[in-house]
Motif scaffolding. Structure first.
Motif, PDB file in Angstrom:
ATOM      1  N   ARG A 184      -2.476   5.831 -19.319  1.00  0.00           N
ATOM      2  CA  ARG A 184      -3.481   5.317 -18.392  1.00  0.00           C
ATOM      3  C   ARG A 184      -3.899   6.422 -17.418  1.00  0.00           C
ATOM      4  NH1 ARG A 184      -1.591  -0.530 -16.302  1.00  0.00           N
ATOM      5  NH2 ARG A 184      -3.677  -0.383 -15.362  1.00  0.00           N
ATOM      6  N   ARG A 185      -4.073   7.611 -17.964  1.00  0.00           N
ATOM      7  CA  ARG A 185      -4.398   8.770 -17.140  1.00  0.00           C
ATOM      8  C   ARG A 185      -5.710   8.559 -16.381  1.00  0.00           C
ATOM      9  NH1 ARG A 185      -4.109   9.785 -22.396  1.00  0.00           N
ATOM     10  NH2 ARG A 185      -6.011  10.225 -23.592  1.00  0.00           N
ATOM     11  N   GLY A 186      -5.712   9.059 -15.181  1.00  0.00           N
ATOM     12  CA  GLY A 186      -6.876   8.891 -14.323  1.00  0.00           C
ATOM     13  C   GLY A 186      -6.823   7.625 -13.502  1.00  0.00           C
ATOM     14  N   GLN A 187      -5.966   6.677 -13.907  1.00  0.00           N
ATOM     15  CA  GLN A 187      -5.823   5.429 -13.159  1.00  0.00           C
ATOM     16  C   GLN A 187      -4.608   5.512 -12.245  1.00  0.00           C
ATOM     17  OE1 GLN A 187      -6.025   1.822 -15.579  1.00  0.00           O
ATOM     18  NE2 GLN A 187      -6.829   3.027 -17.279  1.00  0.00           N
ATOM     19  N   VAL A 188      -4.712   4.864 -11.115  1.00  0.00           N
ATOM     20  CA  VAL A 188      -3.592   4.817 -10.181  1.00  0.00           C
ATOM     21  C   VAL A 188      -2.695   3.642 -10.561  1.00  0.00           C
ATOM     22  CG1 VAL A 188      -2.892   4.604  -7.775  1.00  0.00           C
ATOM     23  CG2 VAL A 188      -5.008   5.799  -8.353  1.00  0.00           C
ATOM     24  N   LEU A 189      -1.424   3.928 -10.805  1.00  0.00           N
ATOM     25  CA  LEU A 189      -0.449   2.889 -11.124  1.00  0.00           C
ATOM     26  C   LEU A 189       0.474   2.680  -9.942  1.00  0.00           C
ATOM     27  CD1 LEU A 189       0.534   3.850 -14.793  1.00  0.00           C
ATOM     28  CD2 LEU A 189      -1.226   2.274 -14.015  1.00  0.00           C
ATOM     29  N   THR A 190       0.699   1.434  -9.576  1.00  0.00           N
ATOM     30  CA  THR A 190       1.602   1.131  -8.472  1.00  0.00           C
ATOM     31  C   THR A 190       3.041   1.359  -8.913  1.00  0.00           C
ATOM     32  OG1 THR A 190       1.891  -1.192  -9.047  1.00  0.00           O
ATOM     33  CG2 THR A 190      -0.016  -0.627  -7.653  1.00  0.00           C
ATOM     34  N   ARG A 191       3.940   1.413  -7.956  1.00  0.00           N
ATOM     35  CA  ARG A 191       5.352   1.571  -8.304  1.00  0.00           C
ATOM     36  C   ARG A 191       5.851   0.365  -9.102  1.00  0.00           C
ATOM     37  NH1 ARG A 191       4.628   4.135  -3.484  1.00  0.00           N
ATOM     38  NH2 ARG A 191       5.631   6.185  -3.214  1.00  0.00           N
ATOM     39  N   ASP A 192       5.365  -0.824  -8.783  1.00  0.00           N
ATOM     40  CA  ASP A 192       5.762  -2.001  -9.547  1.00  0.00           C
ATOM     41  C   ASP A 192       5.314  -1.889 -10.999  1.00  0.00           C
ATOM     42  OD1 ASP A 192       7.019  -3.256  -7.472  1.00  0.00           O
ATOM     43  OD2 ASP A 192       5.293  -4.463  -6.883  1.00  0.00           O
ATOM     44  N   GLN A 193       4.088  -1.414 -11.216  1.00  0.00           N
ATOM     45  CA  GLN A 193       3.595  -1.235 -12.587  1.00  0.00           C
ATOM     46  C   GLN A 193       4.432  -0.206 -13.341  1.00  0.00           C
ATOM     47  OE1 GLN A 193      -0.523  -0.388 -11.379  1.00  0.00           O
ATOM     48  NE2 GLN A 193      -1.200  -2.090 -12.686  1.00  0.00           N
ATOM     49  N   GLU A 204      12.313  -7.445  -8.398  1.00  0.00           N
ATOM     50  CA  GLU A 204      11.819  -6.486  -7.416  1.00  0.00           C
ATOM     51  C   GLU A 204      12.109  -5.053  -7.826  1.00  0.00           C
ATOM     52  OE1 GLU A 204      16.069  -7.319  -6.249  1.00  0.00           O
ATOM     53  OE2 GLU A 204      14.361  -8.417  -7.047  1.00  0.00           O
ATOM     54  N   SER A 205      11.150  -4.173  -7.582  1.00  0.00           N
ATOM     55  CA  SER A 205      11.336  -2.769  -7.947  1.00  0.00           C
ATOM     56  C   SER A 205      11.970  -2.023  -6.787  1.00  0.00           C
ATOM     57  CB  SER A 205       9.985  -2.130  -8.288  1.00  0.00           C
ATOM     58  OG  SER A 205       9.156  -2.111  -7.144  1.00  0.00           O
ATOM     59  N   TYR A 206      12.566  -0.903  -7.100  1.00  0.00           N
ATOM     60  CA  TYR A 206      13.130  -0.030  -6.096  1.00  0.00           C
ATOM     61  C   TYR A 206      12.247   1.204  -6.018  1.00  0.00           C
ATOM     62  CZ  TYR A 206      17.172  -3.055  -6.484  1.00  0.00           C
ATOM     63  OH  TYR A 206      17.991  -4.148  -6.485  1.00  0.00           O
ATOM     64  N   ASP A 207      11.473   1.301  -4.934  1.00  0.00           N
ATOM     65  CA  ASP A 207      10.508   2.381  -4.804  1.00  0.00           C
ATOM     66  C   ASP A 207      11.161   3.744  -4.982  1.00  0.00           C
ATOM     67  OD1 ASP A 207       8.674   0.445  -4.370  1.00  0.00           O
ATOM     68  OD2 ASP A 207       8.335   0.884  -2.257  1.00  0.00           O
ATOM     69  N   ARG A 208      12.358   3.902  -4.442  1.00  0.00           N
ATOM     70  CA  ARG A 208      13.015   5.202  -4.499  1.00  0.00           C
ATOM     71  C   ARG A 208      13.356   5.598  -5.927  1.00  0.00           C
ATOM     72  NH1 ARG A 208      17.979   5.244  -0.652  1.00  0.00           N
ATOM     73  NH2 ARG A 208      18.199   7.288  -1.637  1.00  0.00           N
ATOM     74  N   ALA A 209      13.581   4.623  -6.803  1.00  0.00           N
ATOM     75  CA  ALA A 209      13.880   4.949  -8.198  1.00  0.00           C
ATOM     76  C   ALA A 209      12.676   5.607  -8.844  1.00  0.00           C
ATOM     77  CB  ALA A 209      14.271   3.683  -8.962  1.00  0.00           C
ATOM     78  N   VAL A 210      11.482   5.056  -8.623  1.00  0.00           N
ATOM     79  CA  VAL A 210      10.266   5.646  -9.180  1.00  0.00           C
ATOM     80  C   VAL A 210      10.011   7.013  -8.569  1.00  0.00           C
ATOM     81  CG1 VAL A 210       7.763   5.391  -9.403  1.00  0.00           C
ATOM     82  CG2 VAL A 210       9.246   3.406  -9.711  1.00  0.00           C
ATOM     83  N   ASP A 211      10.153   7.112  -7.258  1.00  0.00           N
ATOM     84  CA  ASP A 211       9.924   8.387  -6.570  1.00  0.00           C
ATOM     85  C   ASP A 211      10.862   9.464  -7.103  1.00  0.00           C
ATOM     86  OD1 ASP A 211       8.047   7.064  -5.064  1.00  0.00           O
ATOM     87  OD2 ASP A 211       9.336   6.807  -3.321  1.00  0.00           O
ATOM     88  N   SER A 212      12.108   9.093  -7.349  1.00  0.00           N
ATOM     89  CA  SER A 212      13.083  10.058  -7.868  1.00  0.00           C
ATOM     90  C   SER A 212      12.705  10.523  -9.264  1.00  0.00           C
ATOM     91  CB  SER A 212      14.475   9.414  -7.879  1.00  0.00           C
ATOM     92  OG  SER A 212      15.423  10.277  -8.465  1.00  0.00           O
ATOM     93  N   LEU A 213      12.245   9.593 -10.112  1.00  0.00           N
ATOM     94  CA  LEU A 213      11.824   9.959 -11.465  1.00  0.00           C
ATOM     95  C   LEU A 213      10.624  10.891 -11.436  1.00  0.00           C
ATOM     96  CD1 LEU A 213      12.160   6.501 -13.246  1.00  0.00           C
ATOM     97  CD2 LEU A 213      13.521   8.541 -13.720  1.00  0.00           C
ATOM     98  N   ILE A 231       1.052  14.985 -11.858  1.00  0.00           N
ATOM     99  CA  ILE A 231       1.294  13.637 -11.326  1.00  0.00           C
ATOM    100  C   ILE A 231       0.935  13.633  -9.845  1.00  0.00           C
ATOM    101  CG2 ILE A 231       2.990  11.813 -10.987  1.00  0.00           C
ATOM    102  CD1 ILE A 231       4.588  12.988 -13.314  1.00  0.00           C
ATOM    103  N   ARG A 232      -0.131  12.959  -9.538  1.00  0.00           N
ATOM    104  CA  ARG A 232      -0.678  12.954  -8.175  1.00  0.00           C
ATOM    105  C   ARG A 232      -0.179  11.729  -7.407  1.00  0.00           C
ATOM    106  NH1 ARG A 232      -5.561  10.617  -6.481  1.00  0.00           N
ATOM    107  NH2 ARG A 232      -6.063  10.216  -8.681  1.00  0.00           N
ATOM    108  N   THR A 233       0.258  11.965  -6.179  1.00  0.00           N
ATOM    109  CA  THR A 233       0.677  10.873  -5.303  1.00  0.00           C
ATOM    110  C   THR A 233      -0.538  10.254  -4.627  1.00  0.00           C
ATOM    111  OG1 THR A 233       2.800  11.962  -4.838  1.00  0.00           O
ATOM    112  CG2 THR A 233       2.088  10.228  -3.310  1.00  0.00           C
ATOM    113  N   VAL A 234      -0.655   8.954  -4.715  1.00  0.00           N
ATOM    114  CA  VAL A 234      -1.706   8.224  -4.005  1.00  0.00           C
ATOM    115  C   VAL A 234      -0.995   7.433  -2.922  1.00  0.00           C
ATOM    116  CG1 VAL A 234      -3.594   6.565  -4.178  1.00  0.00           C
ATOM    117  CG2 VAL A 234      -3.068   8.080  -6.112  1.00  0.00           C
ATOM    118  N   HIS A 235      -1.028   7.944  -1.708  1.00  0.00           N
ATOM    119  CA  HIS A 235      -0.231   7.394  -0.617  1.00  0.00           C
ATOM    120  C   HIS A 235      -0.538   5.924  -0.381  1.00  0.00           C
ATOM    121  CE1 HIS A 235       1.517  11.229   0.435  1.00  0.00           C
ATOM    122  NE2 HIS A 235       0.314  11.789   0.379  1.00  0.00           N
ATOM    123  N   GLY A 236       0.548   5.158  -0.277  1.00  0.00           N
ATOM    124  CA  GLY A 236       0.409   3.736  -0.025  1.00  0.00           C
ATOM    125  C   GLY A 236       0.141   2.913  -1.260  1.00  0.00           C
ATOM    126  N   VAL A 237      -0.038   3.579  -2.414  1.00  0.00           N
ATOM    127  CA  VAL A 237      -0.355   2.846  -3.645  1.00  0.00           C
ATOM    128  C   VAL A 237       0.648   3.181  -4.745  1.00  0.00           C
ATOM    129  CG1 VAL A 237      -2.105   2.298  -5.361  1.00  0.00           C
ATOM    130  CG2 VAL A 237      -2.791   2.857  -3.016  1.00  0.00           C
TER     131      VAL A 237
END
Length: 254
Positions: A184-193, A204-213, A231-237
């Protein structure tokens, strides 16, 4: 209807008796063991739909078992542990567990989480059946790859190759996260997604797990120094996979 098979690995007799009682009432066939050696013997005898594993065991650590089980998306893995620190939860999820429950726990909550994991494994089986039915030509090669810059992600073999041709070792969670972003390149995916893409979690997801990966992927897949990482960070999303406009990502089938 076929009853789900559950294998419980825990050295606390009270815990295994409670789990066997609660899950049997729910409609599962439950087998309990207290040692890794017993677990391996039972696993060799038959396949199970759900594995419930404690981390602290008399003959070793359950993490190695979870890593091995995570290679098979048709089964579910739930960690039940007395370790409640965020780091323990994150490590457990990163290596492939579907869920992490801290002792003491409520039986109704555990049964609900087992039900959620079963929904995920059942969805996987349906998808696999659909794929099998759609493949009418037995000689068809369903292998596909995605290339970005000079990197190559082989979805069939689940391997990532560097520009020089060597393999870049990825954990199961790292591979699933990268594949989800590339698909899904070019699309912003949330941490839950992204958490759902990693293992299809319904809780419930653990935000830090995604951030660590993401942090580990950035270190393993360096982008040219002239620009920011793929991999671009979209702050708050969440995160998105992107390339400069003059570069292309290529999909290959066959």
């Amino acid at each position: 209807m076929v009853r789900p098979n559950v294998l419980v690995l825990d050295d606390e007799i009270q815990i295994t008796e409670l789990l066997e009682m609660a899950l049997s009432e729910y409609g599962c066939d439950v087998c309990t063991v207290s040692k890794i050696s017993e677990f391996q013997n039972k696993q060799a005898e038959q396949a199970f739909d759900i594995y419930i594993i404690d981390l602290g065991l008399p003959d070793g650590n359950g993490l190695s078992l979870i890593q091995e089980l995570s290679q098979n998306p048709a089964c579910g893995v739930i960690i039940v542990s007395g370790r409640g620190a965020d780091t323990d939860r994150i490590v457990g999820l990163e290596i492939g567990a579907d869920d992490y429950i801290t002792k003491p726990f409520k039986l109704r909550e555990l049964v609900a989480r087992v039900h959620a994991v079963l929904r995920r494994t059942q969805r996987h089986r349906v998808v696999q059946q659909d794929v099998a039915h759609a493949t009418t030509d037995s000689t068809a090669d369903t292998t596909s790859t995605i290339q970005f810059d000079d990197y190559r992600l082989d979805l069939g073999a689940r391997l990532l190759f560097a520009p020089h041709g060597g393999e870049i070792e990825l954990t199961t969670a790292e591979f699933n996260l990268l594949a989800a972003l590339l698909n899904r390149r070019g699309q912003v995916l949330t941490r839950d997604q992204l958490m759902n893409a990693i293992k299809g979690r319904d809780w419930e997801s653990y935000d830090r797990a995604v951030d660590s990966l993401v942090s580990r992927l950035r270190s393993k897949i360096p982008a040219p120094s002239r620009r920011s990482h793929y991999i671009r960070t979209v702050h708050g999303v969440g995160y998105a996979f992107s390339l400069p406009s003059n570069d292309r990502v290529r999909d290959h089938e066959g």
